[in-house]
Design a protein around this motif. Structure first.
Motif, short mmCIF file in Angstrom:
data_model
loop_
_atom_site.label_atom_id
_atom_site.label_comp_id
_atom_site.label_asym_id
_atom_site.label_seq_id
_atom_site.Cartn_x
_atom_site.Cartn_y
_atom_site.Cartn_z
N MET A 186 0.83 -1.21 0.00
CA MET A 186 0.00 0.00 0.00
C MET A 186 0.87 1.26 0.00
O MET A 186 0.56 2.25 -0.68
N ASP A 187 1.97 1.23 0.73
CA ASP A 187 2.88 2.37 0.74
C ASP A 187 3.51 2.58 -0.64
O ASP A 187 3.90 3.70 -0.99
N ALA A 188 3.59 1.47 -1.42
CA ALA A 188 4.14 1.57 -2.77
C ALA A 188 3.12 2.10 -3.78
O ALA A 188 3.46 2.28 -4.96
N GLY A 189 1.87 2.31 -3.35
CA GLY A 189 0.88 2.92 -4.22
C GLY A 189 -0.30 2.05 -4.59
O GLY A 189 -1.23 2.50 -5.25
N LEU A 190 -0.31 0.77 -4.15
CA LEU A 190 -1.43 -0.11 -4.45
C LEU A 190 -2.57 0.13 -3.46
O LEU A 190 -2.35 0.58 -2.32
N SER A 191 -3.79 -0.16 -3.89
CA SER A 191 -4.93 -0.10 -2.97
C SER A 191 -4.90 -1.33 -2.07
O SER A 191 -4.21 -2.31 -2.34
N TRP A 192 -5.72 -1.29 -1.01
CA TRP A 192 -5.76 -2.46 -0.13
C TRP A 192 -6.36 -3.66 -0.85
O TRP A 192 -5.98 -4.81 -0.59
N ARG A 193 -7.29 -3.41 -1.79
CA ARG A 193 -7.86 -4.52 -2.56
C ARG A 193 -6.80 -5.17 -3.43
O ARG A 193 -6.69 -6.41 -3.50
N GLN A 194 -6.02 -4.37 -4.13
CA GLN A 194 -4.96 -4.91 -4.98
C GLN A 194 -3.91 -5.64 -4.15
O GLN A 194 -3.44 -6.72 -4.54
N SER A 195 -3.58 -5.08 -3.01
CA SER A 195 -2.56 -5.69 -2.15
C SER A 195 -3.01 -7.07 -1.67
O SER A 195 -2.25 -8.05 -1.73
N LEU A 196 -4.26 -7.17 -1.18
CA LEU A 196 -4.77 -8.46 -0.72
C LEU A 196 -4.97 -9.43 -1.88
O LEU A 196 -4.71 -10.63 -1.75
N GLY A 197 -5.41 -8.93 -3.03
CA GLY A 197 -5.62 -9.79 -4.19
C GLY A 197 -4.33 -10.39 -4.72
O GLY A 197 -4.33 -11.51 -5.25
N LEU A 198 -3.22 -9.66 -4.59
CA LEU A 198 -1.94 -10.17 -5.09
C LEU A 198 -1.46 -11.40 -4.33
O LEU A 198 -0.59 -12.13 -4.81
N LEU A 199 -2.04 -11.66 -3.15
CA LEU A 199 -1.69 -12.88 -2.41
C LEU A 199 -2.13 -14.13 -3.17
O LEU A 199 -1.76 -15.25 -2.79
N ALA A 200 -2.92 -13.95 -4.24
CA ALA A 200 -3.32 -15.09 -5.07
C ALA A 200 -2.15 -15.62 -5.88
O ALA A 200 -2.17 -16.79 -6.30
N VAL A 201 -1.13 -14.81 -6.13
CA VAL A 201 -0.01 -15.24 -6.97
C VAL A 201 0.71 -16.45 -6.39
O VAL A 201 0.89 -17.47 -7.08
N PRO A 202 1.15 -16.42 -5.11
CA PRO A 202 1.80 -17.62 -4.56
C PRO A 202 0.87 -18.82 -4.46
O PRO A 202 1.32 -19.97 -4.56
N VAL A 203 -0.44 -18.58 -4.29
CA VAL A 203 -1.39 -19.70 -4.28
C VAL A 203 -1.41 -20.37 -5.65
O VAL A 203 -1.42 -21.60 -5.76
N PHE A 204 -1.41 -19.56 -6.70
CA PHE A 204 -1.40 -20.10 -8.07
C PHE A 204 -0.13 -20.90 -8.34
O PHE A 204 -0.17 -21.97 -8.96
N ILE A 205 1.00 -20.42 -7.84
CA ILE A 205 2.26 -21.15 -8.00
C ILE A 205 2.18 -22.50 -7.30
O ILE A 205 2.61 -23.53 -7.84
#
Length: 403
Positions: A162-181
């Protein structure tokens, strides 16, 4: 030169270990990550402390129910199919956080993630035992540590994203990447693991043992401390003026201390059949931690959070070992441990809601930390009853009515 068949088997074993690590790292971020940013999410989605507590309560309840339901599904589907379906559900729940618009939808994403995690947690012991039959204890320790480290990474990463500029939705949604891996690795290397249907007569017999309910209660009260800290530790310190990234660091400290203790204390206690003194040590650490959080929260926050984490992590591992010690029959011991975790997670899931109620009544989380001091005292009474000299006596078969 290593024969091709042995090399392939060795490589497959390593990849299963990698898969176990990847899966373990993905089972807690959805639960832990919202904590440091709840004060941002709640006003935007119109959530109260009660509805926010459901983000932890409902997944924990599902983990408890899953311990009873998942073995039957695993027997019907098989481990490979069941694991992939469960990871897909976890992936879906995480991805949907990109588009959350209200509190109900956000809670629904937590429920989806909880459904997936409930099955995976139930199936993982069988996968470990079938893949590493001679290294069950150390691999289980690695898996347990990954659960805790994964939660820490999730909590730490969100405020920084979030400090890098993402919204909280985008930040939480990106946790899907390691799940996909993890799903991709599972699709490639996960093979079928035989799964027997649960022995319902054994379950019924164990549920008539008072000791089963004592273990459930002790497990639930201790893990209630974990679910409370996951939900309310960061908001508590933010109410004291801390930045969200600093409060997230506290969750990292807690989780790292949990992981070290969860692996280390069972190793230290491995030569003793009576583990009550070690269990009491974990409760002393929790008592010091909760007392510090309530009375002296600011100056030595890292110390108090670390004490809580070490006490909770060590207690989690040792109580599972203690449950397994109650029976020399592996199937019965495994069923007892599963029942303990099932009922215990249901109890633990209620803790964040109770703490939210106390916070609403008193205007502070301090009353919640003091409540956990009382629960630690109750747990101490239960732990002291787990004397291995009497395991055979307390586990004697009881008459079960079929009416």
């Amino acid at each position: 030169m290593i024969p091709a068949a042995k090399y392939s088997q060795h490589r497959s074993g390593w990849m299963i270990l990698v898969l176990i690590v990847l899966i373990g790292l993905n089972l807690r971020p959805f639960l832990v990550a919202p904590g440091p940013i709840l004060n941002t999410i709640m006003p935007e989605l119109g959530m109260t402390v009660y509805s926010a507590s459901l983000l932890t309560l409902l997944p924990m309840l599902l983990m408890g129910v899953g311990a009873f339901v998942s073995p039957g599904l695993q027997a019907a589907w098989g481990t490979r199919k069941g694991m992939l379906i469960a990871l897909a559900i976890l992936l879906l729940g995480t991805l949907l956080r990109f588009w959350v618009q209200d509190g109900v939808t956000f809670i629904f994403t937590a429920v989806l993630c909880g459904v997936g995690v409930a099955f995976v947690q139930s199936a993982m012991p069988g996968l470990i035992k079938s893949s590493f039959s001679r290294q069950v204890a150390p691999i289980t320790g690695v898996y347990s540590a990954c659960l805790m480290v994964g939660g820490a990474l999730g909590a730490y990463s969100i405020p920084h994203l979030m400090d890098a500029g993402l919204s909280w939705r985008q930040s939480l949604g990106l946790l899907a990447v390691p799940v996909f891996i993890a799903m991709l690795v599972g699709w490639r290397y996960l093979t079928g693991v035989p799964a027997n249907r649960p022995n319902m007569s054994q379950v019924q017999t164990l549920l008539h043992h008072p000791r089963t309910w004592s273990l459930m209660t002790a497990f639930g009260l201790v893990n209630g401390g974990y679910s409370t800290l996951v939900a309310w530790l960061a908001p508590y310190y933010q109410s004291l003026g801390w930045e969200r990234s600093d409060s997230a660091t506290l969750i990292v400290v807690m989780s790292v201390c949990q992981a070290i203790s969860a692996v280390g204390l069972p190793v230290l206690a491995r030569k003793q059949t009576d583990r009550r003194l070690w269990l009491m040590l974990t409760l002393v650490m929790q008592s010091l931690g909760f007392c510090g959080l309530a009375l002296w929260p600011a100056g030595t926050a890292m110390l108090w959070v670390g004490m809580c984490g070490a006490g909770l992590g060590g207690s989690f591992s040792l109580i599972i070992v203690t449950a397994l010690d109650h029976s020399k029959a592996p199937e019965e011991a495994g069923t007892l441990a599963a029942l303990m975790q099932g009922g215990g997670f249901i109890i633990a899931g209620l803790a964040p809601w109770v703490i939210a109620l106390l916070n609403d009544l008193t205007g502070s989380f301090v009353s919640g930390w003091l409540l956990h001091l009382g629960l630690v005292a109750i747990t101490a009474c239960l732990y002291w009853r787990f004397n291995p000299r009497y395991y055979d006596q307390v586990m004697q078969p009881v008459a079960v009515s079929n009416r």
